[in-house]
Design a protein around this motif. Structure first.
Motif, PDB file in Angstrom:
ATOM      1  N   ASP A  20     -51.486  11.107  -0.239  1.00  9.75           N
ATOM      2  CA  ASP A  20     -51.506  12.504  -0.669  1.00  9.75           C
ATOM      3  C   ASP A  20     -52.546  13.347   0.054  1.00  9.75           C
ATOM      4  OD1 ASP A  20     -53.593  11.159  -2.090  1.00  9.75           O
ATOM      5  OD2 ASP A  20     -53.685  12.824  -3.501  1.00  9.75           O
ATOM      6  N   SER A  46     -46.239  12.039  -1.443  1.00  6.92           N
ATOM      7  CA  SER A  46     -46.046  11.588  -2.826  1.00  6.92           C
ATOM      8  C   SER A  46     -45.079  10.415  -2.881  1.00  6.92           C
ATOM      9  CB  SER A  46     -45.508  12.723  -3.695  1.00  6.92           C
ATOM     10  OG  SER A  46     -44.165  13.030  -3.327  1.00  6.92           O
ATOM     11  N   GLU A  48     -42.677  10.216  -5.017  1.00  7.65           N
ATOM     12  CA  GLU A  48     -41.343  10.779  -5.219  1.00  7.65           C
ATOM     13  C   GLU A  48     -40.653  11.067  -3.875  1.00  7.65           C
ATOM     14  OE1 GLU A  48     -43.664  11.504  -8.939  1.00  7.65           O
ATOM     15  OE2 GLU A  48     -44.063  11.680  -6.789  1.00  7.65           O
ATOM     16  N   LEU A  68     -51.909   8.756  -6.400  1.00 11.37           N
ATOM     17  CA  LEU A  68     -51.005   9.791  -5.913  1.00 11.37           C
ATOM     18  C   LEU A  68     -50.730  10.792  -7.029  1.00 11.37           C
ATOM     19  CD1 LEU A  68     -48.424   7.443  -4.141  1.00 11.37           C
ATOM     20  CD2 LEU A  68     -49.950   9.048  -2.972  1.00 11.37           C
ATOM     21  N   PRO A  69     -50.402  12.026  -6.684  1.00 10.63           N
ATOM     22  CA  PRO A  69     -50.014  12.993  -7.720  1.00 10.63           C
ATOM     23  C   PRO A  69     -48.662  12.587  -8.306  1.00 10.63           C
ATOM     24  CG  PRO A  69     -49.620  13.889  -5.533  1.00 10.63           C
ATOM     25  CD  PRO A  69     -50.349  12.593  -5.333  1.00 10.63           C
ATOM     26  N   ASP A  72     -47.816   7.088  -9.509  1.00 10.96           N
ATOM     27  CA  ASP A  72     -48.849   6.442  -8.705  1.00 10.96           C
ATOM     28  C   ASP A  72     -48.260   5.335  -7.832  1.00 10.96           C
ATOM     29  OD1 ASP A  72     -48.502   4.189 -10.318  1.00 10.96           O
ATOM     30  OD2 ASP A  72     -50.391   4.426 -11.393  1.00 10.96           O
TER      31      ASP A  72
END
Length: 365
Positions: A20, A46, A48, A68-69, A72
């Protein structure tokens, strides 16, 4: 670009970076781009994004941040291993205990290794950290990984192993264990099945970057019944305790039956060396020692385990059916150094038969 393999040119290993921090992401991309063995397949901020792009990018290996935002790195690793198994190298901040605990748990759900996160070009150990990252990405890209079932679904049972190795005539008074790639979750599973009052001390070598060893020992101590600590110089090992070789030092048993930490050169590229540990057990304890060699690349531990068996010790190697990498156990089998090969889930029960409660006296070298 790639070197010749079997008369052909090997394509560079395709790396997906998940990080990130823009600065660290760019630094990792630069590190990967400088290594002719590797090629940057993508860099995302990220988990995602990584999951969304995984099938399109199809990397050979993933560099995974843990903090991570949103999702995780632990959950991302779990999802990737369930949906599209890909070798994962965790890139972690070695100083943050919470990050390291998450990193260790990521190993339990399928990540292959943990390496130190680079700080910047001007940092004192930048070159060494960069080389370690590239080497781990390249090596781990070659490890075959399997689909992990979601939590709550049983893993398929390992193929049963037929073996007829006789039990030793005397109960061991000390146990050595060693592992490399895939080792932390394997060790957690075995040691987690042994009681807090396990009647012999355990000396342990795990190949891992030196900055992570304190955190690794602390993580293991928090999830297994026995007491786990970094091995101290000169102490007599106690039953119910696991002594972990510290980062970048060899751990051996001295002729006086105490722990010794050595600054000698790496053996076969490894420090700590599983060979030196097992060889010291063979010399000092012989038939009063047992050795366990688990998953890992290369051959470290194979020669030492063979010497321990020749000295009368009982030796166990992890069976191919459960080893993440069958290199170290396979080498020990080839050398004739293995009393019995067992799938991971059978190792602890065999150790409990070897050293039943109340059966062991103090080690007397």
């Amino acid at each position: 670009m790639g070197g010749p393999v079997g008369g052909r040119t090997r394509d560079p290993v395709r790396v997906l970076i998940v990080e990130d921090s823009t600065v660290v992401r760019q630094l990792l991309a630069h590190i990967v781009a400088q290594d002719p063995r590797l090629a940057l397949a993508g860099a995302v901020a990220s988990a995602e994004e990584a999951l969304r792009d995984l099938r399109r990018i199809r990397p050979d290996v993933i560099s995974m941040d843990i903090r991570l935002p949103g999702m995780d790195g632990l959950e991302a690793t779990r999802r990737i291993m369930a949906e599209q198994p890909t070798p994962i190298v965790v890139v972690s901040d070695a100083v943050a205990d919470s990050s390291l605990r998450i990193s260790m748990n990521a190993l339990r759900v399928g990540a292959l290794s943990v390496v130190e996160k680079p700080i910047g070009f001007s940092s004192r150990n930048y070159a060494a950290v960069a080389e370690t990252i590239c080497t781990q990405l390249f090596i781990m890209s070659q490890v075959p990984v399997i689909r992990r079932r979601p939590i709550g679904q049983a893993e398929p049972a390992a193929r049963p192993v037929t073996e007829s190795a006789a039990m030793p005539q005397r109960h061991p008074s000390i146990l050595g264990m060693a592992a490399s790639t895939g080792g932390p979750p394997a060790l957690a599973r075995i040691l987690g099945s042994l009681p807090a009052d396990f009647p012999v001390p355990v000396l342990l070598v795990q190949h891992m970057g030196a900055p992570f060893m304190e955190g690794f020992a602390s993580w293991l101590d928090g999830i297994v019944p026995m007491t786990v600590r970094i091995a101290p110089e000169g102490e007599r090992p106690l039953p119910g305790h696991v002594y972990v070789a510290p980062g970048d030092r060899h751990l051996v048993l001295s002729p006086a039956g105490t722990l010794r930490l050595l600054d000698e050169a790496p053996v076969g590229g490894q420090r700590p060396s599983a060979n030196l540990l097992f060889q010291s057990l063979a010399r000092v304890a012989g038939p009063a020692a047992a050795g366990v060699l688990l998953t890992g690349m290369g051959e470290d531990g194979a020669q030492g385990l063979t010497e321990l068996r020749r000295a009368g010790g009982f030796t166990v190697a992890e069976h191919e059916s459960t080893a993440v990498v069958y290199g170290m156990p396979a080498a020990a089998v080839r050398m004739g150094g293995v009393s019995v090969s067992l799938p991971l889930e059978m190792v602890a029960s065999r150790l409990l038969r070897l050293v039943p409660a109340g059966a062991v006296r103090e080690l007397r070298p």
